[in-house]
Design an enzyme around this catalytic site. Sequence first.
Site, mmCIF file in Angstrom:
data_model
loop_
_atom_site.group_PDB
_atom_site.id
_atom_site.type_symbol
_atom_site.label_atom_id
_atom_site.label_comp_id
_atom_site.label_asym_id
_atom_site.label_seq_id
_atom_site.Cartn_x
_atom_site.Cartn_y
_atom_site.Cartn_z
ATOM 1 N N CYS A 3 18.647 29.405 -10.187
ATOM 2 C CA CYS A 3 18.165 28.849 -11.722
ATOM 3 C C CYS A 3 17.100 29.704 -12.306
ATOM 4 O O CYS A 3 16.878 30.795 -12.157
ATOM 5 C CB CYS A 3 17.561 27.740 -12.378
ATOM 6 S SG CYS A 3 16.891 27.736 -13.625
ATOM 7 N N CYS A 14 11.936 21.932 -12.089
ATOM 8 C CA CYS A 14 12.331 21.700 -10.496
ATOM 9 C C CYS A 14 11.552 22.500 -9.608
ATOM 10 O O CYS A 14 11.585 23.513 -9.399
ATOM 11 C CB CYS A 14 13.707 21.878 -10.757
ATOM 12 S SG CYS A 14 15.064 21.166 -11.684
ATOM 13 N N CYS A 87 20.339 25.615 -18.577
ATOM 14 C CA CYS A 87 19.689 24.287 -17.412
ATOM 15 C C CYS A 87 21.445 24.294 -16.882
ATOM 16 O O CYS A 87 22.516 23.285 -16.980
ATOM 17 C CB CYS A 87 19.090 23.162 -17.669
ATOM 18 S SG CYS A 87 18.090 22.122 -16.712
ATOM 19 N N GLN A 212 20.251 5.420 -15.741
ATOM 20 C CA GLN A 212 20.261 6.518 -15.377
ATOM 21 C C GLN A 212 20.352 7.976 -15.137
ATOM 22 O O GLN A 212 22.209 7.407 -15.750
ATOM 23 C CB GLN A 212 20.470 5.931 -13.661
ATOM 24 C CG GLN A 212 19.903 4.836 -13.022
ATOM 25 C CD GLN A 212 18.580 5.229 -12.637
ATOM 26 O OE1 GLN A 212 18.213 5.695 -12.969
ATOM 27 N NE2 GLN A 212 17.633 4.386 -11.980
ATOM 28 N N GLU A 262 15.182 -8.663 -19.102
ATOM 29 C CA GLU A 262 14.899 -7.225 -19.686
ATOM 30 C C GLU A 262 14.458 -7.590 -21.368
ATOM 31 O O GLU A 262 14.995 -8.528 -22.122
ATOM 32 C CB GLU A 262 16.627 -6.688 -19.641
ATOM 33 C CG GLU A 262 16.067 -5.259 -20.646
ATOM 34 C CD GLU A 262 14.752 -4.101 -19.967
ATOM 35 O OE1 GLU A 262 14.112 -3.998 -20.298
ATOM 36 O OE2 GLU A 262 15.157 -4.025 -18.450
ATOM 37 N N ASN A 307 13.591 -4.448 -10.753
ATOM 38 C CA ASN A 307 13.722 -2.942 -10.634
ATOM 39 C C ASN A 307 12.759 -2.523 -11.994
ATOM 40 O O ASN A 307 13.504 -1.746 -13.363
ATOM 41 C CB ASN A 307 15.389 -2.913 -11.318
ATOM 42 C CG ASN A 307 15.290 -1.216 -11.432
ATOM 43 O OD1 ASN A 307 15.003 -0.301 -10.611
ATOM 44 N ND2 ASN A 307 16.513 -1.290 -12.349
ATOM 45 N N CYS A 334 11.340 3.320 -8.777
ATOM 46 C CA CYS A 334 11.406 4.857 -9.051
ATOM 47 C C CYS A 334 10.606 5.515 -8.730
ATOM 48 O O CYS A 334 10.027 6.502 -9.006
ATOM 49 C CB CYS A 334 11.883 5.300 -10.471
ATOM 50 S SG CYS A 334 10.882 4.312 -11.870
#
Length: 376
Positions: A3, A14, A87, A212, A262, A307, A334
């Site tokens: 990168c 990152c 990117c 996602q 949800e 989730n 996550c």
Amino acid sequence: MQCALYDAGRCRSCQWITQSVNEQLSAKTADLHRLLAGLPVEQWCAPISGPEQHFRNKAKMVVSGSVEKPLFGMLHRDGTPVDLCACPLYPASFAPVFSTLKPFIARAGLTPYNVARKRGELKYLLLTESQFDGGMMLRFVLRSETKLTQLRAALPWLRAQLPQLRVITANIQPVHMAIMEGETEIYLTDQQALAERFNDVPLWIRPQSFFQTNPTVASRLYATARDWVGQLPVRHMWDLFCGVGGFGLHCATPQMQLTGIEIAPEAIACAKQSAAELGLTRLHFQALDSTQFAIAQGETPDLVLVNPPRRGIGKPLCDYLAQMAPRFIIYSSCNAQTMAQDIRHLPNYRIQRVQLFDMFPHTAHYEVLTLLRRSI
């Protein structure tokens, strides 16, 4: 992954980019083992990973610079802008969109918002691509509706240049804070949702619904949950924090009764559209708070899939699940730290399977899927 932005010291998002993918997976696996230490695990499944570059289906760009020479990317803490159009996390298909949007901003007179001066109109550009057909959704995040007429007038030129832009909206975010989007969404196209498809399951993406950002790994996550549920005696299932319905739509069968919950109405609209396409008449989605829904029910499903966002499901829902005692719980997380805390609030459950999904390469973050079975 190489990168130029990282090598030049212009971006440090990152943080693990200098490590190989195998080294990253080893570190993430060790972290997950550490967080679940003391909790017996029957089966550790091999981690799942995907491409190390060009995998993101979404770009969230701060717009800075001038109306004649806008920059798309981010602002450092000192206010210095960094252009992130190059990117390597983005697919090659994003580059022509970014290069076309720069002259379009001048054509439409969308002055970039200046944080220091609290002036300007265009705050962010949010771009999402469907892996199914290459269609894209573009959202202009504006300070107000002042430039809306100019934006509408200039759109025919943009759509002629970029026919892949299927859904275009203006989101109004009037607050002088680092908030990505506001409550008001104004559609500038007839089409209001982007078609996506994972594992032959139709999914829909609307402007204010979560989806996602790594479709390759996400599709394997949903397929894994489907396989796990398919091996269990499940006729009645809840899908809590269901988003656009990815898990429930994968796991549902014509014979199964499934309820997806949800809090975001936009996401529920997507889930209902998918269920109708699949002809699943026993699958129902509702826009409610997941915890409040669960606590108000008088029946116990065979399986509850959760989730949640990074904060986890929290002790009140854990306590209720422990009291309600479904035979199985599948936890997709996550944030393994909050997941581990939640599991410790479920003392009557044992971990049957755990699998790590490397949804966020080159960072410390990952997704994890855990199957819990009631022990008593």
